[in-house]
Design a protein around this motif. Sequence first.
Motif, PDB file in Angstrom:
ATOM      1  N   LEU A  88       0.849  -1.081   0.173  1.00  0.00           N
ATOM      2  CA  LEU A  88       0.102   0.019  -0.056  1.00  0.00           C
ATOM      3  C   LEU A  88       1.021   1.192   0.037  1.00  0.00           C
ATOM      4  O   LEU A  88       2.058   1.248   0.513  1.00  0.00           O
ATOM      5  CB  LEU A  88      -0.911   0.243   1.169  1.00  0.00           C
ATOM      6  CG  LEU A  88      -1.851  -1.248   1.365  1.00  0.00           C
ATOM      7  CD1 LEU A  88      -2.574  -0.903   2.607  1.00  0.00           C
ATOM      8  CD2 LEU A  88      -3.040  -0.882   0.087  1.00  0.00           C
ATOM      9  N   LYS A  89       0.343   2.183  -0.735  1.00  0.00           N
ATOM     10  CA  LYS A  89       1.105   3.497  -0.573  1.00  0.00           C
ATOM     11  C   LYS A  89       0.993   4.285   0.726  1.00  0.00           C
ATOM     12  O   LYS A  89       0.106   5.179   0.851  1.00  0.00           O
ATOM     13  CB  LYS A  89       0.361   4.382  -2.025  1.00  0.00           C
ATOM     14  CG  LYS A  89       0.317   3.652  -3.165  1.00  0.00           C
ATOM     15  CD  LYS A  89       1.658   3.082  -3.619  1.00  0.00           C
ATOM     16  CE  LYS A  89       1.285   2.556  -4.999  1.00  0.00           C
ATOM     17  NZ  LYS A  89       1.481   1.076  -5.166  1.00  0.00           N
ATOM     18  N   GLY A  90       1.343   3.883   1.769  1.00  0.00           N
ATOM     19  CA  GLY A  90       1.443   4.348   3.161  1.00  0.00           C
ATOM     20  C   GLY A  90       2.242   5.468   3.580  1.00  0.00           C
ATOM     21  O   GLY A  90       1.948   6.175   4.374  1.00  0.00           O
ATOM     22  N   ARG A  91       3.300   5.743   2.755  1.00  0.00           N
ATOM     23  CA  ARG A  91       4.344   6.666   3.139  1.00  0.00           C
ATOM     24  C   ARG A  91       4.058   8.087   2.344  1.00  0.00           C
ATOM     25  O   ARG A  91       4.159   8.102   1.304  1.00  0.00           O
ATOM     26  CB  ARG A  91       5.708   6.146   3.078  1.00  0.00           C
ATOM     27  CG  ARG A  91       5.822   5.140   3.651  1.00  0.00           C
ATOM     28  CD  ARG A  91       7.271   4.465   3.705  1.00  0.00           C
ATOM     29  NE  ARG A  91       7.534   3.321   4.692  1.00  0.00           N
ATOM     30  CZ  ARG A  91       8.619   2.707   4.802  1.00  0.00           C
ATOM     31  NH1 ARG A  91       9.775   3.334   3.937  1.00  0.00           N
ATOM     32  NH2 ARG A  91       8.832   1.602   5.396  1.00  0.00           N
ATOM     33  N   ILE A  92       3.870   9.010   3.108  1.00  0.00           N
ATOM     34  CA  ILE A  92       3.680  10.327   2.354  1.00  0.00           C
ATOM     35  C   ILE A  92       4.735  11.335   2.664  1.00  0.00           C
ATOM     36  O   ILE A  92       5.079  11.504   3.761  1.00  0.00           O
ATOM     37  CB  ILE A  92       2.182  10.920   2.667  1.00  0.00           C
ATOM     38  CG1 ILE A  92       1.440   9.781   2.451  1.00  0.00           C
ATOM     39  CG2 ILE A  92       1.949  12.100   2.126  1.00  0.00           C
ATOM     40  CD1 ILE A  92      -0.188  10.131   2.963  1.00  0.00           C
ATOM     41  N   GLY A  93       5.175  12.158   1.652  1.00  0.00           N
ATOM     42  CA  GLY A  93       5.902  13.283   1.676  1.00  0.00           C
ATOM     43  C   GLY A  93       5.615  14.409   0.990  1.00  0.00           C
ATOM     44  O   GLY A  93       5.021  14.483   0.010  1.00  0.00           O
ATOM     45  N   VAL A  94       5.587  15.681   1.886  1.00  0.00           N
ATOM     46  CA  VAL A  94       4.919  16.897   1.040  1.00  0.00           C
ATOM     47  C   VAL A  94       6.111  17.862   1.109  1.00  0.00           C
ATOM     48  O   VAL A  94       6.809  18.115   2.309  1.00  0.00           O
ATOM     49  CB  VAL A  94       3.859  17.360   1.897  1.00  0.00           C
ATOM     50  CG1 VAL A  94       3.472  18.792   1.503  1.00  0.00           C
ATOM     51  CG2 VAL A  94       2.696  16.310   2.055  1.00  0.00           C
ATOM     52  N   HIS A  95       6.406  18.560   0.019  1.00  0.00           N
ATOM     53  CA  HIS A  95       7.350  19.492   0.087  1.00  0.00           C
ATOM     54  C   HIS A  95       6.934  20.822  -0.628  1.00  0.00           C
ATOM     55  O   HIS A  95       6.282  20.666  -1.892  1.00  0.00           O
ATOM     56  CB  HIS A  95       8.496  19.210  -0.801  1.00  0.00           C
ATOM     57  CG  HIS A  95       9.452  20.144  -0.995  1.00  0.00           C
ATOM     58  ND1 HIS A  95      10.242  20.483  -0.147  1.00  0.00           N
ATOM     59  CD2 HIS A  95       9.743  20.871  -2.335  1.00  0.00           C
ATOM     60  CE1 HIS A  95      11.243  21.604  -0.572  1.00  0.00           C
ATOM     61  NE2 HIS A  95      11.066  21.569  -1.804  1.00  0.00           N
ATOM     62  N   ARG A  96       6.528  21.733   0.027  1.00  0.00           N
ATOM     63  CA  ARG A  96       5.940  23.077  -0.801  1.00  0.00           C
ATOM     64  C   ARG A  96       7.203  23.967  -0.923  1.00  0.00           C
ATOM     65  O   ARG A  96       8.460  24.227  -0.265  1.00  0.00           O
ATOM     66  CB  ARG A  96       5.138  23.882   0.378  1.00  0.00           C
ATOM     67  CG  ARG A  96       4.079  23.027   0.874  1.00  0.00           C
ATOM     68  CD  ARG A  96       3.291  23.814   2.205  1.00  0.00           C
ATOM     69  NE  ARG A  96       2.811  25.192   1.600  1.00  0.00           N
ATOM     70  CZ  ARG A  96       1.646  25.628   1.223  1.00  0.00           C
ATOM     71  NH1 ARG A  96       0.792  24.730   1.399  1.00  0.00           N
ATOM     72  NH2 ARG A  96       1.361  26.765   0.889  1.00  0.00           N
ATOM     73  N   PHE A  97       7.190  24.858  -2.167  1.00  0.00           N
ATOM     74  CA  PHE A  97       8.121  25.769  -2.357  1.00  0.00           C
ATOM     75  C   PHE A  97       7.431  26.644  -3.567  1.00  0.00           C
ATOM     76  O   PHE A  97       6.314  26.825  -3.828  1.00  0.00           O
ATOM     77  CB  PHE A  97       9.160  24.676  -3.472  1.00  0.00           C
ATOM     78  CG  PHE A  97       8.430  24.206  -4.621  1.00  0.00           C
ATOM     79  CD1 PHE A  97       8.333  24.766  -5.795  1.00  0.00           C
ATOM     80  CD2 PHE A  97       7.853  22.786  -4.606  1.00  0.00           C
ATOM     81  CE1 PHE A  97       7.844  24.066  -7.141  1.00  0.00           C
ATOM     82  CE2 PHE A  97       7.281  22.211  -5.546  1.00  0.00           C
ATOM     83  CZ  PHE A  97       7.146  22.749  -6.687  1.00  0.00           C
ATOM     84  N   ASN A  98       8.331  27.761  -3.781  1.00  0.00           N
ATOM     85  CA  ASN A  98       7.925  28.891  -4.631  1.00  0.00           C
ATOM     86  C   ASN A  98       8.329  28.683  -5.809  1.00  0.00           C
ATOM     87  O   ASN A  98       9.558  28.746  -6.282  1.00  0.00           O
ATOM     88  CB  ASN A  98       8.563  30.131  -4.065  1.00  0.00           C
ATOM     89  CG  ASN A  98       7.862  31.353  -4.613  1.00  0.00           C
ATOM     90  OD1 ASN A  98       7.376  31.390  -5.387  1.00  0.00           O
ATOM     91  ND2 ASN A  98       8.475  32.500  -4.015  1.00  0.00           N
ATOM     92  N   ALA A  99       7.384  28.476  -6.691  1.00  0.00           N
ATOM     93  CA  ALA A  99       7.773  28.137  -8.298  1.00  0.00           C
ATOM     94  C   ALA A  99       8.205  29.237  -8.962  1.00  0.00           C
ATOM     95  O   ALA A  99       9.223  29.099  -9.996  1.00  0.00           O
ATOM     96  CB  ALA A  99       6.786  27.097  -8.934  1.00  0.00           C
ATOM     97  N   PHE A 100       7.677  30.270  -8.787  1.00  0.00           N
ATOM     98  CA  PHE A 100       8.003  31.565  -9.515  1.00  0.00           C
ATOM     99  C   PHE A 100       8.514  32.737  -8.566  1.00  0.00           C
ATOM    100  O   PHE A 100       7.804  32.935  -7.455  1.00  0.00           O
ATOM    101  CB  PHE A 100       6.854  32.084 -10.335  1.00  0.00           C
ATOM    102  CG  PHE A 100       6.259  30.913 -11.257  1.00  0.00           C
ATOM    103  CD1 PHE A 100       6.861  30.691 -12.494  1.00  0.00           C
ATOM    104  CD2 PHE A 100       5.140  30.530 -10.869  1.00  0.00           C
ATOM    105  CE1 PHE A 100       6.363  29.787 -13.148  1.00  0.00           C
ATOM    106  CE2 PHE A 100       4.607  29.400 -11.870  1.00  0.00           C
ATOM    107  CZ  PHE A 100       5.318  29.097 -12.766  1.00  0.00           C
ATOM    108  N   SER A 101       9.385  33.389  -8.651  1.00  0.00           N
ATOM    109  CA  SER A 101      10.183  34.435  -7.956  1.00  0.00           C
ATOM    110  C   SER A 101       9.316  35.492  -7.723  1.00  0.00           C
ATOM    111  O   SER A 101       9.519  36.128  -6.742  1.00  0.00           O
ATOM    112  CB  SER A 101      11.630  34.719  -8.396  1.00  0.00           C
ATOM    113  OG  SER A 101      11.328  35.373  -9.681  1.00  0.00           O
ATOM    114  N   ASP A 102       8.211  35.803  -8.740  1.00  0.00           N
ATOM    115  CA  ASP A 102       7.358  36.858  -8.531  1.00  0.00           C
ATOM    116  C   ASP A 102       6.340  36.824  -7.746  1.00  0.00           C
ATOM    117  O   ASP A 102       5.488  37.717  -7.488  1.00  0.00           O
ATOM    118  CB  ASP A 102       7.091  37.412 -10.235  1.00  0.00           C
ATOM    119  CG  ASP A 102       6.183  36.315 -10.896  1.00  0.00           C
ATOM    120  OD1 ASP A 102       6.317  35.221 -10.475  1.00  0.00           O
ATOM    121  OD2 ASP A 102       5.713  36.902 -11.771  1.00  0.00           O
TER     122      ASP A 102
END
Length: 163
Positions: A88-102
Amino acid sequence: MDGWNDQIAMIIAAVEGALLLILFIGLGVLARKLGKLKGEHRKMVGDTGVPNMEEVMNVVHERLSLLDRRQITQGDRMDQHEKRLSSLKGRIGVHRFNAFSDSGSDLSFSVAFVNEEQDGVVITGIHGREQTFLYAKPIDKGQSAYMLTPEEKIAINQAMQKA
């Protein structure tokens, strides 16, 4: 001589009486022991409903065999469930980021759903001022047929670090 015969008869009667008393006491002891033995037999036979000890042993053997078969079946089912759970797909990782500098904050993200074998999917959302795009990439053994971005790799690594 009648006196002598009467004395002998009285002695014999007294001895016979004493022997009879000893026999009654012995009979009482034996009856008590037999009662205890019956109680122990009842405990051993239990709820089988079978009076013969050989048949009781056969019934107990059959029940043990049934329990062994059930234990083997349950062990097999447990192994199947463990294999299924690990896939099962039980491990979750979340990464937030700023895709555009503006744009002002980390509104873009990558989310990885993986199992112990590093199989699963990574979903990336790129947020811009006018629109948002979502991408999904399958993961097989930690790799994808599609090129993974650094942010997606971070999300996959975060998911794999969780146990």
